[in-house]
Design a protein around this motif. Structure first.
Motif, PDB file in Angstrom:
ATOM      1  N   ARG A 136       0.852  -1.198   0.000  1.00 36.11           N
ATOM      2  CA  ARG A 136       0.000   0.000   0.000  1.00 36.11           C
ATOM      3  C   ARG A 136       0.877   1.233   0.000  1.00 36.11           C
ATOM      4  N   LYS A 137       0.354   2.260  -0.641  1.00 37.34           N
ATOM      5  CA  LYS A 137       1.069   3.526  -0.670  1.00 37.34           C
ATOM      6  C   LYS A 137       0.178   4.585  -0.024  1.00 37.34           C
ATOM      7  N   PRO A 138       0.765   5.554   0.642  1.00 30.86           N
ATOM      8  CA  PRO A 138      -0.058   6.600   1.255  1.00 30.86           C
ATOM      9  C   PRO A 138      -0.843   7.361   0.188  1.00 30.86           C
ATOM     10  N   GLY A 139      -2.075   7.646   0.506  1.00 33.21           N
ATOM     11  CA  GLY A 139      -2.923   8.365  -0.431  1.00 33.21           C
ATOM     12  C   GLY A 139      -3.725   7.447  -1.323  1.00 33.21           C
ATOM     13  N   GLU A 140      -3.351   6.196  -1.425  1.00 32.97           N
ATOM     14  CA  GLU A 140      -4.082   5.241  -2.247  1.00 32.97           C
ATOM     15  C   GLU A 140      -4.915   4.309  -1.394  1.00 32.97           C
ATOM     16  N   ASP A 144      -9.143   3.706   4.437  1.00 33.28           N
ATOM     17  CA  ASP A 144      -9.214   4.912   5.250  1.00 33.28           C
ATOM     18  C   ASP A 144     -10.405   5.763   4.860  1.00 33.28           C
ATOM     19  N   GLU A 145     -10.712   5.832   3.582  1.00 27.90           N
ATOM     20  CA  GLU A 145     -11.826   6.639   3.115  1.00 27.90           C
ATOM     21  C   GLU A 145     -13.155   6.046   3.542  1.00 27.90           C
TER      22      GLU A 145
END
Length: 171
Positions: A136-140, A144-145
């Motif tokens: 996983r990459k931050p923002g992807e 979390d959403e």
């Protein structure tokens, strides 16, 4: 109790003397390309075992073994003359198993190379089971959403956001 350092030095000296004598004095036509690989001597310095290898086939090995046995007296007298010990050790010639062990290791390495080549061949057209980049990459982050965006869902520690876990609010 004997001195192991003295025994080791005597064994090394016997190895050198036997090798030089085989090279210079022994003219037996049965003697092939013999290499003295190691010498071991007993603690009482009475018996020496000389390990050797012969370059060639089984017939040349057998002929060289017979030549070494027939030259044993000359070799022992030369060892006694050059070492200067009180009792000249008896010599026993033993073919060294080093070449056979090396051949076995080479065969095992060849089998391993073949197995690696087969695995490489099978995996050349294969693709990954998941995505090419499974991390996983931050923002992807889709999780979390969905779960924590409205603030009503508990956080990662299981506590509601803004509380210390005892029911009181920090705000």
């Amino acid at each position: 109790m004997s001195d192991t350092a003295r025994a080791r030095k005597l064994a090394d000296r016997i190895r050198v003397v036997v090798a030089e004598t085989l090279q210079r004095r022994i003219k037996d036509p049965r003697l092939g390309y013999v290499t003295i690989t190691d010498t071991r001597i007993t603690g009482d310095l009475r018996e020496a075992t000389v390990f050797y290898t012969v370059f060639g086939d089984d017939e040349e090995r057998a002929a060289s073994a017979a030549a070494l046995e027939s030259a044993k007296g000359v070799l022992r007298s030369e060892v006694g003359r050059q070492t200067g010990v009180r009792f000249t050790p008896t010599l026993t010639f033993v073919p060294d198993a080093l070449p056979e062990n090396a051949r076995t290791i080479d065969d095992l390495l060849a089998k391993a190379r073949e197995a690696d080549a087969q695995v490489r061949e099978v995996s050349s057209g294969a693709s990954y089971a998941g995505e090419a980049d499974p991390y996983r990459k931050p923002g992807e982050d889709e999780d979390d959403e969905e779960s924590g965006a409205d603030g009503n869902q508990p956080g990662a520690d299981g506590k509601a956001p803004g509380t210390d876990g005892k029911g009181s609010s920090d705000a």
